[in-house]
Design a protein around this motif. Structure first.
Motif, PDB file in Angstrom:
ATOM      1  N   ALA A 274      47.550  38.931  15.567  1.00  0.00           N
ATOM      2  CA  ALA A 274      46.770  38.403  16.687  1.00  0.00           C
ATOM      3  C   ALA A 274      47.716  37.624  17.590  1.00  0.00           C
ATOM      4  O   ALA A 274      48.683  37.032  17.104  1.00  0.00           O
ATOM      5  CB  ALA A 274      45.649  37.501  16.177  1.00  0.00           C
ATOM      6  N   PRO A 275      47.460  37.633  18.898  1.00  0.00           N
ATOM      7  CA  PRO A 275      48.361  36.931  19.823  1.00  0.00           C
ATOM      8  C   PRO A 275      48.142  35.415  19.765  1.00  0.00           C
ATOM      9  O   PRO A 275      47.132  34.948  19.247  1.00  0.00           O
ATOM     10  CB  PRO A 275      47.950  37.472  21.189  1.00  0.00           C
ATOM     11  N   GLY A 276      49.138  34.683  20.270  1.00  0.00           N
ATOM     12  CA  GLY A 276      48.976  33.239  20.412  1.00  0.00           C
ATOM     13  C   GLY A 276      49.337  32.436  19.174  1.00  0.00           C
ATOM     14  O   GLY A 276      49.095  31.237  19.120  1.00  0.00           O
ATOM     15  N   LEU A 277      49.907  33.081  18.173  1.00  0.00           N
ATOM     16  CA  LEU A 277      50.216  32.353  16.937  1.00  0.00           C
ATOM     17  C   LEU A 277      51.713  32.214  16.712  1.00  0.00           C
ATOM     18  O   LEU A 277      52.140  31.805  15.635  1.00  0.00           O
ATOM     19  CB  LEU A 277      49.583  33.062  15.739  1.00  0.00           C
ATOM     20  N   THR A 310      42.987  32.854   6.357  1.00  0.00           N
ATOM     21  CA  THR A 310      41.882  32.217   7.091  1.00  0.00           C
ATOM     22  C   THR A 310      42.397  31.184   8.085  1.00  0.00           C
ATOM     23  O   THR A 310      41.876  31.060   9.195  1.00  0.00           O
ATOM     24  CB  THR A 310      40.916  31.535   6.100  1.00  0.00           C
ATOM     25  N   ASP A 311      43.448  30.430   7.688  1.00  0.00           N
ATOM     26  CA  ASP A 311      44.001  29.409   8.592  1.00  0.00           C
ATOM     27  C   ASP A 311      44.412  30.045   9.913  1.00  0.00           C
ATOM     28  O   ASP A 311      44.127  29.521  10.988  1.00  0.00           O
ATOM     29  CB  ASP A 311      45.235  28.751   7.962  1.00  0.00           C
ATOM     30  N   ARG A 312      45.081  31.174   9.788  1.00  0.00           N
ATOM     31  CA  ARG A 312      45.587  31.840  11.006  1.00  0.00           C
ATOM     32  C   ARG A 312      44.458  32.487  11.795  1.00  0.00           C
ATOM     33  O   ARG A 312      44.467  32.482  13.018  1.00  0.00           O
ATOM     34  CB  ARG A 312      46.637  32.884  10.645  1.00  0.00           C
ATOM     35  N   LEU A 313      43.489  33.057  11.098  1.00  0.00           N
ATOM     36  CA  LEU A 313      42.344  33.641  11.806  1.00  0.00           C
ATOM     37  C   LEU A 313      41.665  32.548  12.643  1.00  0.00           C
ATOM     38  O   LEU A 313      41.318  32.762  13.804  1.00  0.00           O
ATOM     39  CB  LEU A 313      41.346  34.241  10.811  1.00  0.00           C
ATOM     40  N   LEU A 314      41.519  31.368  12.058  1.00  0.00           N
ATOM     41  CA  LEU A 314      40.841  30.292  12.790  1.00  0.00           C
ATOM     42  C   LEU A 314      41.675  29.813  13.969  1.00  0.00           C
ATOM     43  O   LEU A 314      41.121  29.490  15.019  1.00  0.00           O
ATOM     44  CB  LEU A 314      40.489  29.155  11.838  1.00  0.00           C
ATOM     45  N   LEU A 315      42.988  29.777  13.798  1.00  0.00           N
ATOM     46  CA  LEU A 315      43.849  29.430  14.937  1.00  0.00           C
ATOM     47  C   LEU A 315      43.666  30.451  16.052  1.00  0.00           C
ATOM     48  O   LEU A 315      43.558  30.098  17.224  1.00  0.00           O
ATOM     49  CB  LEU A 315      45.318  29.399  14.516  1.00  0.00           C
ATOM     50  N   ALA A 316      43.604  31.722  15.675  1.00  0.00           N
ATOM     51  CA  ALA A 316      43.435  32.775  16.677  1.00  0.00           C
ATOM     52  C   ALA A 316      42.058  32.675  17.336  1.00  0.00           C
ATOM     53  O   ALA A 316      41.925  32.886  18.538  1.00  0.00           O
ATOM     54  CB  ALA A 316      43.607  34.150  16.035  1.00  0.00           C
TER      55      ALA A 316
END
Ligand code: ATP
Ligand code: MG
Length: 428
Positions: A274-277, A310-316
């Motif tokens: 996902a972008p933005g990470l 999940t941490d990264r999904l939520l950041l995205a």
């Protein structure tokens, strides 16, 4: 001076309102996975160190550098789980799940532990949602269906921008030949590679393809591709898998560098970014692992699954929607006088029994201040109980958005609130 305790480096507290977002994502996973006939498995947070050494691989960063291992009081080495596939397969074997009819479809949700350098999207205690299918089938449609389930879940969570990368890493017939070829090519460019990659030419050449070192990228791009070395059976599987993705209108890109460094991984591998990470842009990794159960002493079993961070999904998701996602409070009770408190307490219990979230404060507060508190709590409604209401055996329901209010009987109130709470649950 007493010590001020802080959460250990790389761990963090998930506070409200953020915790509501976590619950929503996990709830969405449960709902979506259930529609694909997956069931939850709850696993221990620690296992014998040897389980991870064998299944993740003693030579990997995870096992060699990142595991939280400790000696138990009986001198046995235990480790906090760095991932959960090993535990799922261990449980599958231990409980003889292969004797149950059909495929075993399991999902898990929970924390994992790796001692990495903490940064945005990288923590020492992080969370995964994962799913695994174990059994006798390696039909390419199964691989595509798991990916479909994952993408439906991501869509349902509100993630709009992501990329699915897929690859095939062959099998024990074709991969060894490719690895020899790769090793040969790597020997030729050895001097241009960093120390890690140079070491891996001998230990695990596939993992050179994984390298993130900018200097190595132009060299790696020119290396032979596994896709040109697949045997007929693997090429057929990869083709059918892609056709299955197309038939489901799932967009994907081929990334020939997407590999897994362990022998039991076979054919399909995939990743979602996902972008933005920044550098931590991989939100999910997965693939087929047909030999793992046997490696752990179980029966021949085919396996396929993914693990999503999940941490990264939520950041995205936060990039998508800055809404905060606070759980909506349905009712804030406003009462005046001791008898009103008694009535409020009874009503609050009945509302909560109906699944209507209700806040009730026990300190007597002036009407204006109480309504101010109701407003700050973002409650959808306030229920007012004063002398008039008590005398008429009614409650006043105030719509906090419009400011309109109406007196009504308890049963009318319950009906009205149940309808609106039901409607907001359905919106999600
Ligand atoms: P990366 O290349 O980013 O280190 P990985 O290959 O180690 O990822 P996997 O072991 O495949 O990751 O784990 C699956 C997913 O778990 C990753 O795609 C990522 O979203 C998440 N993940 C892995 N390690 C961490 C971590 N330390 N903190 C937060 N999320 C993580
Ligand atoms: Mg990693």
């Amino acid at each position: 001076m007493t010590h001020r305790f802080q959460a250990v480096k790389g761990t963090r507290d998930i506070l409200p309102p953020e915790s509501a977002l976590w619950n929503r994502v996990e709830q969405t996973a449960r709902r979506v996975f259930a529609t694909y006939n997956f069931q939850e498995i709850r696993l221990p947070l620690f296992e014998e160190t040897e389980l991870f050494a064998r299944s993740v691989g003693a030579d990997t960063d995870i096992v060699s550098k990142e595991m939280y291992s400790f000696e138990d009081r009986d001198a046995r080495s235990l480790s906090l789980r760095p991932e959960a596939t090993a535990s799922v397969v261990r449980a599958y074997i231990q409980h003889g799940l292969h004797t149950r009819p059909g495929l075993t479809k399991l999902y898990y949700i929970g924390p994992m532990f790796r001692r990495e350098r903490p940064q945005k999207g990288r923590y020492r205690q992080f969370y995964q949602v994962g799913a695994e299918v174990l059994g006798s089938s390696d039909h390419p449609a199964l691989d595509a269906e798991i990916i479909e389930m994952l993408l439906v879940f991501l869509d349902r969570c509100g993630l709009r921008e992501y990329t699915l990368y897929v690859n095939s890493i062959g099998c024990s017939d074709c991969r060894p030949k490719y690895i020899e070829r790769l090793r040969g090519e790597l020997q030729k460019v050895k001097d241009q590679l960093g120390a890690d990659s140079r070491r891996r030419i001998e230990t695990n050449p596939l993992r050179v393809l994984d390298s993130k070192l900018p200097e190595e990228q132009p060299i790696i791009e020119k290396l032979p591709s596994i896709l040109d070395h697949l045997c007929d059976a693997c090429r057929d599987h990869f083709q059918k898998f892609q056709q299955e993705l197309k038939d489901r209108s799932l967009a994907y890109e081929i990334n020939k560098r997407l590999v897994r460094g362990l022998d039991y991984y076979i054919r399909t591998t995939f990743e979602v970014t996902a972008p933005g990470l920044g550098a931590q842009n991989a939100i999910c990794g997965g693939g087929r692992y047909d030999g793992l159960a046997e490696l752990l002493g179980g029966p021949p079993t085919k396996g396929m699954g993914f693990a999503l961070g999940t941490d990264r999904l939520l950041l995205a998701l936060r990039q998508v929607e800055e809404s905060g996602g606070k759980d909506q409070l349905d009712v804030f009770m406003v009462w005046l006088g001791a008898s009103a408190l008694r009535a409020a307490r009874m009503l609050a219990r009945r509302l909560r029994e109906q699944g209507i979230s209700t806040e009730l404060l026990y300190e007597e507060t002036k009407l204006k201040k109480a309504l101010g508190l109701a407003d700050k709590s973002s409650a959808r409604y306030a229920v007012l109980i004063g002398e008039d209401e008590l005398a008429q055996n009614k409650f006043t329901l105030r719509d906090m958005r419009s400011g309109q209010q109406r007196a009504m009987s308890e049963s009318a109130l319950l009906r009205e609130l149940a309808a609106s709470a039901g409607a907001s649950a359905a919106e999600e």
